[in-house]
Design an enzyme around this catalytic site. Sequence first.
Site, PDB file in Angstrom:
ATOM      1  CG  ASN A   7       5.905   0.688  -5.068  1.00 49.67           C
ATOM      2  OD1 ASN A   7       4.943   0.339  -5.561  1.00 49.67           O
ATOM      3  ND2 ASN A   7       6.295   0.527  -3.929  1.00 49.67           N
ATOM      4  CG  HIS A  10      -0.327   2.670  -5.101  1.00 42.84           C
ATOM      5  ND1 HIS A  10      -0.961   2.427  -4.205  1.00 42.84           N
ATOM      6  CD2 HIS A  10       0.916   2.926  -4.803  1.00 42.84           C
ATOM      7  CE1 HIS A  10      -0.093   2.552  -2.972  1.00 42.84           C
ATOM      8  NE2 HIS A  10       1.079   2.753  -3.538  1.00 42.84           N
ATOM      9  NE  ARG A  18     -14.219  -3.399 -13.437  1.00 44.03           N
ATOM     10  CZ  ARG A  18     -14.885  -2.610 -14.272  1.00 44.03           C
ATOM     11  NH1 ARG A  18     -14.928  -1.260 -13.593  1.00 44.03           N
ATOM     12  NH2 ARG A  18     -15.488  -2.934 -15.159  1.00 44.03           N
ATOM     13  CG  HIS A  43       5.868  -5.469  -1.772  1.00 45.95           C
ATOM     14  ND1 HIS A  43       5.361  -4.709  -0.437  1.00 45.95           N
ATOM     15  CD2 HIS A  43       6.142  -6.563  -1.365  1.00 45.95           C
ATOM     16  CE1 HIS A  43       5.177  -5.573   0.520  1.00 45.95           C
ATOM     17  NE2 HIS A  43       5.991  -6.728  -0.020  1.00 45.95           N
ATOM     18  NE  ARG A  45       1.033  -6.863   1.187  1.00 51.74           N
ATOM     19  CZ  ARG A  45       1.549  -6.058   2.036  1.00 51.74           C
ATOM     20  NH1 ARG A  45       2.002  -4.871   1.483  1.00 51.74           N
ATOM     21  NH2 ARG A  45       1.383  -6.481   3.154  1.00 51.74           N
ATOM     22  NE  ARG A  49      -2.438  -6.760   0.213  1.00 47.44           N
ATOM     23  CZ  ARG A  49      -2.336  -6.103   1.494  1.00 47.44           C
ATOM     24  NH1 ARG A  49      -2.338  -4.872   1.461  1.00 47.44           N
ATOM     25  NH2 ARG A  49      -2.174  -6.702   2.460  1.00 47.44           N
ATOM     26  CG  HIS A  50       0.080  -4.883  -4.825  1.00 52.39           C
ATOM     27  ND1 HIS A  50       1.284  -5.320  -4.900  1.00 52.39           N
ATOM     28  CD2 HIS A  50      -0.077  -3.938  -3.736  1.00 52.39           C
ATOM     29  CE1 HIS A  50       1.649  -4.751  -4.114  1.00 52.39           C
ATOM     30  NE2 HIS A  50       1.015  -4.108  -3.103  1.00 52.39           N
ATOM     31  CD  GLU A  70       8.879  -2.381  -1.188  1.00 53.51           C
ATOM     32  OE1 GLU A  70       7.822  -2.620  -0.774  1.00 53.51           O
ATOM     33  OE2 GLU A  70       8.770  -0.994  -1.671  1.00 53.51           O
ATOM     34  CB  THR A 100       0.517   0.122   2.860  1.00 58.27           C
ATOM     35  OG1 THR A 100       1.826   0.410   2.161  1.00 58.27           O
ATOM     36  CG2 THR A 100       0.163   1.352   3.525  1.00 58.27           C
ATOM     37  CB  THR A 101       5.348  -1.701   4.112  1.00 54.80           C
ATOM     38  OG1 THR A 101       5.094  -2.451   3.081  1.00 54.80           O
ATOM     39  CG2 THR A 101       6.208  -2.356   5.093  1.00 54.80           C
ATOM     40  CD  GLU A 151      12.597   2.255   1.134  1.00 57.97           C
ATOM     41  OE1 GLU A 151      13.036   1.485   0.070  1.00 57.97           O
ATOM     42  OE2 GLU A 151      11.375   2.637   1.166  1.00 57.97           O
ATOM     43  CG  HIS A 195       5.200   4.287   4.045  1.00 60.68           C
ATOM     44  ND1 HIS A 195       5.061   2.899   3.460  1.00 60.68           N
ATOM     45  CD2 HIS A 195       3.987   4.717   4.554  1.00 60.68           C
ATOM     46  CE1 HIS A 195       3.693   2.622   3.946  1.00 60.68           C
ATOM     47  NE2 HIS A 195       3.100   3.820   4.336  1.00 60.68           N
ATOM     48  N   GLY A 217       5.296   5.776  -4.172  1.00 62.66           N
ATOM     49  CA  GLY A 217       4.329   5.270  -4.890  1.00 62.66           C
ATOM     50  C   GLY A 217       3.148   5.900  -4.887  1.00 62.66           C
ATOM     51  CG  HIS A 218      -0.754   6.735  -2.227  1.00 63.09           C
ATOM     52  ND1 HIS A 218      -1.301   7.729  -1.755  1.00 63.09           N
ATOM     53  CD2 HIS A 218      -1.896   5.966  -2.709  1.00 63.09           C
ATOM     54  CE1 HIS A 218      -2.846   7.696  -1.684  1.00 63.09           C
ATOM     55  NE2 HIS A 218      -3.006   6.614  -2.135  1.00 63.09           N
TER      56      HIS A 218
HETATM   57  N1  PXP Z   1       9.261   1.763   0.617  1.00 62.69           N
HETATM   58  C1  PXP Z   1       8.532   0.800   0.864  1.00 62.69           C
HETATM   59  C2  PXP Z   1       9.422  -0.089   1.564  1.00 62.69           C
HETATM   60  C3  PXP Z   1       7.228   0.602   1.051  1.00 62.69           C
HETATM   61  O1  PXP Z   1       6.641  -0.488   1.538  1.00 62.69           O
HETATM   62  C4  PXP Z   1       6.223   1.425   0.182  1.00 62.69           C
HETATM   63  C5  PXP Z   1       4.872   1.307   0.191  1.00 62.69           C
HETATM   64  O2  PXP Z   1       4.456   0.331  -0.739  1.00 62.69           O
HETATM   65  C6  PXP Z   1       6.784   2.604  -0.241  1.00 62.69           C
HETATM   66  C7  PXP Z   1       8.232   2.866  -0.259  1.00 62.69           C
HETATM   67  C8  PXP Z   1       5.980   3.610  -0.974  1.00 62.69           C
HETATM   68  O3  PXP Z   1       5.240   4.337  -0.004  1.00 62.69           O
HETATM   69  P1  PXP Z   1       4.077   5.265  -0.568  1.00 62.69           P
HETATM   70  O4  PXP Z   1       3.207   4.506  -1.455  1.00 62.69           O
HETATM   71  O5  PXP Z   1       3.493   5.875   0.687  1.00 62.69           O
HETATM   72  O6  PXP Z   1       4.851   6.088  -1.451  1.00 62.69           O
END
Ligand code: PXP
Length: 262
Positions: A7, A10, A18, A43, A45, A49-50, A70, A100-101, A151, A195, A217-218
Amino acid sequence: MIRLGVNIDHVATVRQARGERYPDPVQAAVMAELGGADNITCHLREDRRHIQDRDVWVLKDTIKIPLNFEMACTKEMLAIAKKLKPHAVTLVPEKREERTTEGGLDLKKNLKALTAVTGELQDLGIAVSLFIEPSVAAVELAAKTKAKAVEFHTGFFCHRVDEMTLTADKVKLVETLTKASTAAHQNDIQSHFGHGLHYGNASWLQLVPFAEEANIGHAIIGRAIFSGLERAVRDMRDCLNDSRFMPLPSMGVSFKATKAKG
Ligand code: PXP
């Protein structure tokens, strides 16, 4: 083999902070691909926002691996997805005020809309995944939509497994994911996970019999600050497919020969 979806939202978050043109999430996707990512997730949104609309189109034209788009189940997003035709769409709940979701879809409340959107997208050849809580009840509702995948929201699992100190407790916790994933398999639905997964907890997914894909992602983007993105992706792939992972001495990891269906 558990597939890794990276993902890249980020990276766009840093760019938007910025209002500059960098860092570029599309460039990140290319680096992730080089590091062995199996797909790229972004994603779009409703509040933008990103990820921005342009990112999505450039991504689709640039990456060679599948794009997992997403989105919230709205008219606006459905129209974009139908034009974009990504490999897959993951339908997620969206609240403006959330960081976040924060949870899975409310399937009971939104079953009609989710079924209609799933049908429209899958008729176009786009595989639909529903972001749901890891429970058998949620899988049974998801099956009514005919979505090809779910998921499972691993937020709760990740917090608990990180807190636990006893391996036996962690193994027991995995059972919640196993039950949900087995129910998905029985309904011919692929099991994806996402997540809160990071380098210290993602290996646990290997104990889930029908785990096919993790979307992360994170942790990966955070690690990339220090190691570079290609390396961060490679390391996460290794965590998901680690032949040495054997939490209890009596336990072997059963690597699954599950095949992707779409
Ligand atoms: N899957 C879904 C559906 C999400 O909404 C997110 C968060 O953006 C992720 C995976 C990834 O989560 P994380 O950033 O905590 O790895």
